[in-house]
Design a protein around this motif. Structure first.
Motif, PDB file in Angstrom:
ATOM      1  N   HIS A  31      44.603  39.842  32.426  1.00 51.22           N
ATOM      2  CA  HIS A  31      43.905  39.180  33.777  1.00 51.22           C
ATOM      3  C   HIS A  31      45.176  39.403  34.609  1.00 51.22           C
ATOM      4  CE1 HIS A  31      45.143  35.394  31.741  1.00 51.22           C
ATOM      5  NE2 HIS A  31      45.864  35.371  33.000  1.00 51.22           N
ATOM      6  N   ASP A  32      46.329  39.540  34.473  1.00 52.86           N
ATOM      7  CA  ASP A  32      47.347  39.512  35.332  1.00 52.86           C
ATOM      8  C   ASP A  32      47.754  40.757  36.105  1.00 52.86           C
ATOM      9  OD1 ASP A  32      49.909  38.955  36.395  1.00 52.86           O
ATOM     10  OD2 ASP A  32      50.553  37.478  34.776  1.00 52.86           O
ATOM     11  N   TYR A  58      35.398  42.810  44.253  1.00 51.06           N
ATOM     12  CA  TYR A  58      35.874  42.084  43.005  1.00 51.06           C
ATOM     13  C   TYR A  58      37.580  42.379  42.936  1.00 51.06           C
ATOM     14  CZ  TYR A  58      36.392  40.442  38.130  1.00 51.06           C
ATOM     15  OH  TYR A  58      36.811  39.680  37.269  1.00 51.06           O
ATOM     16  N   THR A  59      37.968  43.678  42.978  1.00 51.71           N
ATOM     17  CA  THR A  59      39.187  43.985  42.821  1.00 51.71           C
ATOM     18  C   THR A  59      40.114  43.071  43.728  1.00 51.71           C
ATOM     19  OG1 THR A  59      38.631  46.128  42.081  1.00 51.71           O
ATOM     20  CG2 THR A  59      40.762  45.806  42.677  1.00 51.71           C
ATOM     21  N   ARG A  60      39.562  43.130  45.078  1.00 49.96           N
ATOM     22  CA  ARG A  60      40.324  42.591  46.363  1.00 49.96           C
ATOM     23  C   ARG A  60      40.544  41.203  45.833  1.00 49.96           C
ATOM     24  NH1 ARG A  60      37.499  46.329  49.385  1.00 49.96           N
ATOM     25  NH2 ARG A  60      35.771  44.786  50.036  1.00 49.96           N
ATOM     26  N   MET A  61      39.499  40.282  45.495  1.00 51.29           N
ATOM     27  CA  MET A  61      39.366  39.178  44.923  1.00 51.29           C
ATOM     28  C   MET A  61      40.197  39.036  43.800  1.00 51.29           C
ATOM     29  SD  MET A  61      38.287  36.802  42.419  1.00 51.29           S
ATOM     30  CE  MET A  61      36.799  37.404  41.616  1.00 51.29           C
ATOM     31  N   ALA A 107      43.932  36.363  44.229  1.00 54.89           N
ATOM     32  CA  ALA A 107      43.878  35.202  43.439  1.00 54.89           C
ATOM     33  C   ALA A 107      45.091  34.470  43.183  1.00 54.89           C
ATOM     34  CB  ALA A 107      43.016  35.520  41.876  1.00 54.89           C
ATOM     35  N   GLU A 108      46.293  34.809  43.709  1.00 50.53           N
ATOM     36  CA  GLU A 108      47.460  33.976  43.459  1.00 50.53           C
ATOM     37  C   GLU A 108      47.247  32.556  44.205  1.00 50.53           C
ATOM     38  OE1 GLU A 108      50.158  35.055  41.694  1.00 50.53           O
ATOM     39  OE2 GLU A 108      48.904  36.793  41.212  1.00 50.53           O
ATOM     40  N   PRO A 109      47.847  31.540  43.712  1.00 55.60           N
ATOM     41  CA  PRO A 109      47.915  30.298  44.169  1.00 55.60           C
ATOM     42  C   PRO A 109      48.604  30.226  45.625  1.00 55.60           C
ATOM     43  CG  PRO A 109      48.603  30.191  41.708  1.00 55.60           C
ATOM     44  CD  PRO A 109      48.398  31.742  42.077  1.00 55.60           C
ATOM     45  N   ARG A 148      43.826  34.179  36.624  1.00 59.19           N
ATOM     46  CA  ARG A 148      44.394  33.822  37.886  1.00 59.19           C
ATOM     47  C   ARG A 148      43.512  33.043  38.839  1.00 59.19           C
ATOM     48  NH1 ARG A 148      49.397  32.387  38.355  1.00 59.19           N
ATOM     49  NH2 ARG A 148      51.150  33.957  38.121  1.00 59.19           N
ATOM     50  N   THR A 149      42.176  33.756  38.825  1.00 61.37           N
ATOM     51  CA  THR A 149      41.231  33.134  39.908  1.00 61.37           C
ATOM     52  C   THR A 149      41.036  31.584  39.576  1.00 61.37           C
ATOM     53  OG1 THR A 149      39.485  34.234  38.380  1.00 61.37           O
ATOM     54  CG2 THR A 149      40.099  35.360  40.307  1.00 61.37           C
ATOM     55  N   ILE A 150      40.738  31.611  38.224  1.00 56.31           N
ATOM     56  CA  ILE A 150      40.633  29.900  37.640  1.00 56.31           C
ATOM     57  C   ILE A 150      41.690  29.064  37.771  1.00 56.31           C
ATOM     58  CG2 ILE A 150      39.852  28.649  35.570  1.00 56.31           C
ATOM     59  CD1 ILE A 150      37.969  30.575  36.692  1.00 56.31           C
ATOM     60  N   GLN A 151      42.932  29.682  37.644  1.00 54.16           N
ATOM     61  CA  GLN A 151      44.137  29.031  38.022  1.00 54.16           C
ATOM     62  C   GLN A 151      44.262  28.637  39.578  1.00 54.16           C
ATOM     63  OE1 GLN A 151      47.864  31.447  37.350  1.00 54.16           O
ATOM     64  NE2 GLN A 151      47.562  30.979  35.076  1.00 54.16           N
TER      65      GLN A 151
END
Length: 539
Positions: free
Chosen positions: A220-221, A257-260, A264-266, A462-465
């Motif tokens: 996922h990274d 979705y790919t762009r999201m 997704a970086e904090p 990453r999205t959940i982070q």
């Protein structure tokens, strides 16, 4: 990496129209819906997506490793022959020999009762058909190949005696034992610190170049994808929503979705607290040592896990503690909370709490809370979410009625963005991100002053982070919380912390305001950590 497109005609492994379903108590769940994936000799293909996207189940199905209630349809062609649904005896001639897999958590894949040597030997004897003497010699060769120090000694070791990075290298050695054509790596670096992660990625790339393997990397990274992949498949809800050359996917994504995922970086930076803010937690020359039994009639070996560390954390501050695995950062956190015996002094709200016993610490426990890395392991599977969240109230506010405890549970679940109606469900019914919210709710219901967060986002997408980082920021602002944030994920630390402390071998090697540490590090070790994490620190 060549980044050259490899056609399906050249594929070593070619998955076509794969569909995976699971029979559950509430009906059939479609996990993979008509997926095509191919990988050629010498190529690295990355399959990316959030947890539940179907990326791991795609490759588990191809390997014949689905759970008993799983069903796979379609084709998985290895060198042109369909291996999907092969009888186990025939499939075993291929998996573990020609197609091998390494998993995210080596500690659950390695048998704790057997030495490393025995675990390396078994697949060679079973799949390679060689004698045990030759297998022993090959085992030593493999540990040298994956750059494990003192390989002769490590062969005699058990898994718990190795570091996380060394255990992952053993898993890679096992996967390479029979010279496979295809190596499938399922999130193999997620739980590793940035320098170990970089070493493992470099090792896989080097071995691929030397051995000519095809590599399928499940992750996922996207920072990892930038480093290793020739081509990328992006999966969402069991389907491939975008695929193509890695350079194009990462710079010109077409699907939202790919762009999201790429976004997704904090984000954001924490403003520092003022010098007028009172010191909430202080440690003076804190040291923690462990006696390691070196054998019968031999003097014990003393490991100094934390060595003469002093720090001060102000109210409302977030202190990020970073360093590699084994640097002592988690041990320090537990010592400051008086969960481990230590030398030195610790003050909380101006009071000396050094080595207070359990009874003396009890009144302070509600003010000093701990959130762990693995919410699934720290949440009792036998308790409902409501019971888990309110368990601390039974100890610290025993006079509360059941109705009041339930009201508190509902309020705090809403605060961490979980539906209170779900409080009668059990932990296994929630995703990893939801379980971490439950763990945070369990902490917040006690209204603490200090929260020690020990790698709370390392196992999350990453999205959940990003969501958890935003939640922690909001809770801190709303309640004036002080955080001790222990992590090897420098991107998350940079987003959350206003002060950073770098640890190595139990000592502080550098400390300062977050922008200074990340933009102008003084020590070589700090520079190495930041360089190793560079792909996740853009922006």
């Amino acid at each position: 990496m060549t980044n050259a497109h490899k056609s399906a005609g050249e594929a070593v492994l070619d998955i076509r129209d794969l569909r995976v379903s699971f029979a559950t108590a509430v009906g059939t769940v479609q996990a993979v819906r008509g997926v095509d994936v191919s990988v050629a000799k010498g190529e690295t293909v990355a399959i990316v997506g959030e947890s539940g996207s179907g990326k791991s189940q795609t490759m588990m199905a191809a390997m014949g490793l689905l759970a008993a209630n799983g069903k796979a349809e379609g084709e998985a062609l290895y060198r042109g022959a369909n291996i999907l649904g092969l009888p186990t005896a025939k499939l075993n001639r291929i998996r573990g020999a020609k197609i091998t897999m390494i998993f995210q958590e080596p500690m659950t894949s390695l048998d704790p009762l057997y030495t490393i040597e025995r675990q390396l030997i078994e697949p060679m004897v079973e799949h390679g058909g060689i004698g045990r003497a030759r297998a022993k010699a090959r085992a030593l060769e493999l540990l040298k190949l994956v750059n494990i120090p003192q390989p002769e000694r490590k062969l005699r070791s058990f898994p718990h005696e190795l570091s996380g990075g060394q255990r992952q290298r053993v898993m890679i050695a096992m996967a390479l034992a029979n010279d496979p054509d295809v190596l499938i790596a399922d999130e193999p670096t997620t739980a590793l610190d940035v320098t170990t992660q970089a070493q493992i990625l470099a090792l896989i790339a080097d071995l691929q170049k030397r051995l000519g393997m095809a590599v399928v990397f499940i992750t996922h990274d996207l920072g990892i994808v930038r480093q290793i992949a020739d081509r990328v498949y992006v999966m969402k809800d069991g389907q491939v929503v975008e695929q193509g050359e890695a350079a194009r996917i990462l710079t010109e994504p077409k699907h939202p979705y790919t762009r999201m995922l790429l976004d997704a970086e904090p984000e954001g930076r924490k403003a520092p607290v003022t010098g007028e803010s009172p010191i909430l937690l202080e440690g003076q020359k804190v040291s923690v040592a462990f006696d390691l039994d070196s054998g019968l009639l031999k003097a014990p070996i003393v490991l100094k896990a934390v060595d003469d560390v002093s720090l001060a954390v102000r109210q409302g501050q977030t202190l990020g503690i970073v360093g590699e695995s084994g640097s002592g950062k988690s041990t320090l956190g537990r010592a400051l909370l008086q969960l481990l015996p230590h030398q030195g002094r610790v003050f909380f709200s101006g009071n000396d709490i050094s080595n207070k016993d359990r009874g003396a610490m009890r009144p302070l426990r509600r003010q000093m809370q701990l959130v762990f890395q693995d919410p699934y392991g720290s949440l009792s599977p036998r308790m409902t979410v409501g019971q888990i969240v309110t368990e601390g109230l039974l100890v610290h506010e025993p006079g509360l009625s059941a109705a009041e405890r339930d009201r508190r549970a509902c309020a705090v679940l809403e605060e961490v963005s979980l539906d209170p109606a779900l409080r009668n469900r059990y932990p296994h019914e929630f995703s990893g991100g939801q379980r971490q919210r439950i763990a945070i709710a369990r902490t917040m219901v006690l209204k603490p002053k200090l929260v020690v967060l020990d790698e709370p986002t390392s196992a999350l997408d990453r999205t959940i982070q990003k969501q958890i980082v935003e939640l922690l920021r909001k809770l801190q602002a709303d309640h004036g919380l002080t955080y001790l944030f222990i992590s090897h994920d420098l991107a998350v630390v940079r987003a959350l912390a206003d002060w950073v402390m770098v640890m190595q071998h139990g000592r502080i090697v550098e400390a300062g305001p977050t922008p200074v540490i990340f933009e102008s590090p003084v020590q070589d070790y700090t520079r190495e950590l930041i360089a190793a994490a560079a792909n996740n620190l853009s922006g």
